[in-house]
Design a protein around this motif. Sequence first.
Motif, PDB file in Angstrom:
ATOM      1  N   VAL A  98      36.290  37.608 -12.934  1.00  0.00           N
ATOM      2  CA  VAL A  98      37.077  36.891 -13.933  1.00  0.00           C
ATOM      3  C   VAL A  98      37.817  37.885 -14.822  1.00  0.00           C
ATOM      4  O   VAL A  98      39.010  37.720 -15.106  1.00  0.00           O
ATOM      5  N   ARG A  99      37.142  38.932 -15.245  1.00  0.00           N
ATOM      6  CA  ARG A  99      37.776  39.930 -16.117  1.00  0.00           C
ATOM      7  C   ARG A  99      38.960  40.601 -15.414  1.00  0.00           C
ATOM      8  O   ARG A  99      40.018  40.799 -16.008  1.00  0.00           O
ATOM      9  N   ASP A 100      38.779  40.955 -14.136  1.00  0.00           N
ATOM     10  CA  ASP A 100      39.871  41.563 -13.374  1.00  0.00           C
ATOM     11  C   ASP A 100      41.086  40.651 -13.350  1.00  0.00           C
ATOM     12  O   ASP A 100      42.225  41.093 -13.551  1.00  0.00           O
ATOM     13  N   LEU A 101      40.848  39.366 -13.074  1.00  0.00           N
ATOM     14  CA  LEU A 101      41.946  38.404 -12.985  1.00  0.00           C
ATOM     15  C   LEU A 101      42.675  38.289 -14.315  1.00  0.00           C
ATOM     16  O   LEU A 101      43.910  38.337 -14.373  1.00  0.00           O
ATOM     17  N   VAL A 102      41.919  38.114 -15.385  1.00  0.00           N
ATOM     18  CA  VAL A 102      42.532  37.927 -16.705  1.00  0.00           C
ATOM     19  C   VAL A 102      43.356  39.153 -17.083  1.00  0.00           C
ATOM     20  O   VAL A 102      44.456  39.026 -17.639  1.00  0.00           O
ATOM     21  N   GLU A 103      42.864  40.338 -16.759  1.00  0.00           N
ATOM     22  CA  GLU A 103      43.597  41.563 -17.104  1.00  0.00           C
ATOM     23  C   GLU A 103      44.927  41.683 -16.364  1.00  0.00           C
ATOM     24  O   GLU A 103      45.827  42.391 -16.820  1.00  0.00           O
ATOM     25  N   PHE A 104      45.076  40.974 -15.242  1.00  0.00           N
ATOM     26  CA  PHE A 104      46.368  40.961 -14.558  1.00  0.00           C
ATOM     27  C   PHE A 104      47.465  40.408 -15.470  1.00  0.00           C
ATOM     28  O   PHE A 104      48.644  40.723 -15.286  1.00  0.00           O
ATOM     29  N   GLY A 105      47.075  39.568 -16.430  1.00  0.00           N
ATOM     30  CA  GLY A 105      48.054  39.019 -17.355  1.00  0.00           C
ATOM     31  C   GLY A 105      48.744  40.068 -18.203  1.00  0.00           C
ATOM     32  O   GLY A 105      49.802  39.803 -18.783  1.00  0.00           O
TER      33      GLY A 105
ATOM     34  N   THR B  93      43.779  50.142 -24.603  1.00  0.00           N
ATOM     35  CA  THR B  93      42.757  49.493 -25.429  1.00  0.00           C
ATOM     36  C   THR B  93      43.259  48.145 -25.940  1.00  0.00           C
ATOM     37  O   THR B  93      42.515  47.162 -25.979  1.00  0.00           O
ATOM     38  N   GLU B  94      44.535  48.095 -26.307  1.00  0.00           N
ATOM     39  CA  GLU B  94      45.118  46.841 -26.777  1.00  0.00           C
ATOM     40  C   GLU B  94      45.139  45.792 -25.665  1.00  0.00           C
ATOM     41  O   GLU B  94      44.844  44.609 -25.908  1.00  0.00           O
ATOM     42  N   ASP B  95      45.467  46.209 -24.443  1.00  0.00           N
ATOM     43  CA  ASP B  95      45.471  45.284 -23.312  1.00  0.00           C
ATOM     44  C   ASP B  95      44.079  44.698 -23.086  1.00  0.00           C
ATOM     45  O   ASP B  95      43.927  43.486 -22.871  1.00  0.00           O
ATOM     46  N   ARG B  96      43.076  45.538 -23.128  1.00  0.00           N
ATOM     47  CA  ARG B  96      41.704  45.058 -22.914  1.00  0.00           C
ATOM     48  C   ARG B  96      41.271  44.129 -24.041  1.00  0.00           C
ATOM     49  O   ARG B  96      40.516  43.177 -23.810  1.00  0.00           O
ATOM     50  N   ALA B  97      41.767  44.386 -25.249  1.00  0.00           N
ATOM     51  CA  ALA B  97      41.445  43.493 -26.367  1.00  0.00           C
ATOM     52  C   ALA B  97      42.085  42.122 -26.157  1.00  0.00           C
ATOM     53  O   ALA B  97      41.470  41.086 -26.449  1.00  0.00           O
ATOM     54  N   HIS B  98      43.335  42.087 -25.668  1.00  0.00           N
ATOM     55  CA  HIS B  98      43.995  40.824 -25.348  1.00  0.00           C
ATOM     56  C   HIS B  98      43.185  40.053 -24.303  1.00  0.00           C
ATOM     57  O   HIS B  98      42.989  38.835 -24.418  1.00  0.00           O
ATOM     58  N   ALA B  99      42.726  40.756 -23.284  1.00  0.00           N
ATOM     59  CA  ALA B  99      41.953  40.114 -22.223  1.00  0.00           C
ATOM     60  C   ALA B  99      40.641  39.557 -22.769  1.00  0.00           C
ATOM     61  O   ALA B  99      40.243  38.432 -22.432  1.00  0.00           O
ATOM     62  N   ALA B 100      39.986  40.330 -23.623  1.00  0.00           N
ATOM     63  CA  ALA B 100      38.723  39.865 -24.206  1.00  0.00           C
ATOM     64  C   ALA B 100      38.932  38.622 -25.056  1.00  0.00           C
ATOM     65  O   ALA B 100      38.114  37.689 -25.035  1.00  0.00           O
ATOM     66  N   ARG B 101      40.033  38.577 -25.801  1.00  0.00           N
ATOM     67  CA  ARG B 101      40.314  37.400 -26.625  1.00  0.00           C
ATOM     68  C   ARG B 101      40.577  36.176 -25.747  1.00  0.00           C
ATOM     69  O   ARG B 101      40.119  35.068 -26.060  1.00  0.00           O
ATOM     70  N   ALA B 102      41.325  36.368 -24.660  1.00  0.00           N
ATOM     71  CA  ALA B 102      41.609  35.244 -23.768  1.00  0.00           C
ATOM     72  C   ALA B 102      40.331  34.735 -23.105  1.00  0.00           C
ATOM     73  O   ALA B 102      40.121  33.523 -22.978  1.00  0.00           O
ATOM     74  N   ILE B 103      39.470  35.642 -22.698  1.00  0.00           N
ATOM     75  CA  ILE B 103      38.189  35.258 -22.096  1.00  0.00           C
ATOM     76  C   ILE B 103      37.354  34.487 -23.105  1.00  0.00           C
ATOM     77  O   ILE B 103      36.739  33.460 -22.783  1.00  0.00           O
ATOM     78  N   GLY B 104      37.333  34.956 -24.351  1.00  0.00           N
ATOM     79  CA  GLY B 104      36.591  34.255 -25.387  1.00  0.00           C
ATOM     80  C   GLY B 104      37.173  32.892 -25.698  1.00  0.00           C
ATOM     81  O   GLY B 104      36.438  31.917 -25.894  1.00  0.00           O
TER      82      GLY B 104
END
Length: 252
Positions: free
Chosen positions: A92-99, A110-121
Amino acid sequence: MIEISKVSKAYGDAIVVRDVSLQLPRRGVTSIIGPNGAGKSTLLSMISRLLPMSAGTVTVDGLDVTQTPSDILARRLSILRQDNRVSSRLTVRDLVEFGRCPYSKGRLTTEDRAHAARAIGYLDLEPLADRFLDQLSGGQRQRAYVAMVLCQDTDYVLFDEPLNNLDMKHAVGMMKLLRRAADDLGKTIVLVLHDINFASCYSDYLVAMRDGAVVHHGTPAEIMTGPVIRAVYDMDVEIQDVRGHRISNYYL
């Protein structure tokens, strides 16, 4: 604002979308409804540049979608198609990070990973973040794809039949989620939907298509009337009010 001007799509002699001119309001939820073969998904695909137009223009905040560089357009507009399966075995994390690809070009910051974490949350996917997509239920997998397009962080988000293959419970949950994203995040969400009850209850604006043309558009109160629905679907309807929204009980 998305502005559609004299847009048509033809395959040989068959005209699938016919001379559509329309302005889709900024922010909120707009649903495109109509019977099978009305041209709904084709119109959405042309708005997102997934499908070339035979004629006409589409602009997003003044940017011509056929002329704007892909990386610039991808920061303004995102789409989740019906055929959203991936062949690779991804978490799921891999997929979301494609965004984040329009921003990171494949090198996540780091900002990209933070965006992904927020979307997952936001999609309540933290417990599933490290599970593979093929280990998820259909509803969970659909939420992961929605998280991916929200992670792209565009003002405009397009969904082609997001309720496909979802049961009633998950369909309701998905519509509530998209409504919340429009309200909380200030997104402009455009959906192609078959279910006019969901469309009327969760949308701010409806576009009704038939035979490749827009036949009516307006608020749910304006569209969800017996004469309009009869003209769009060629069937008798009974309109009821539920929780302040107008919905239809429809009979073939």
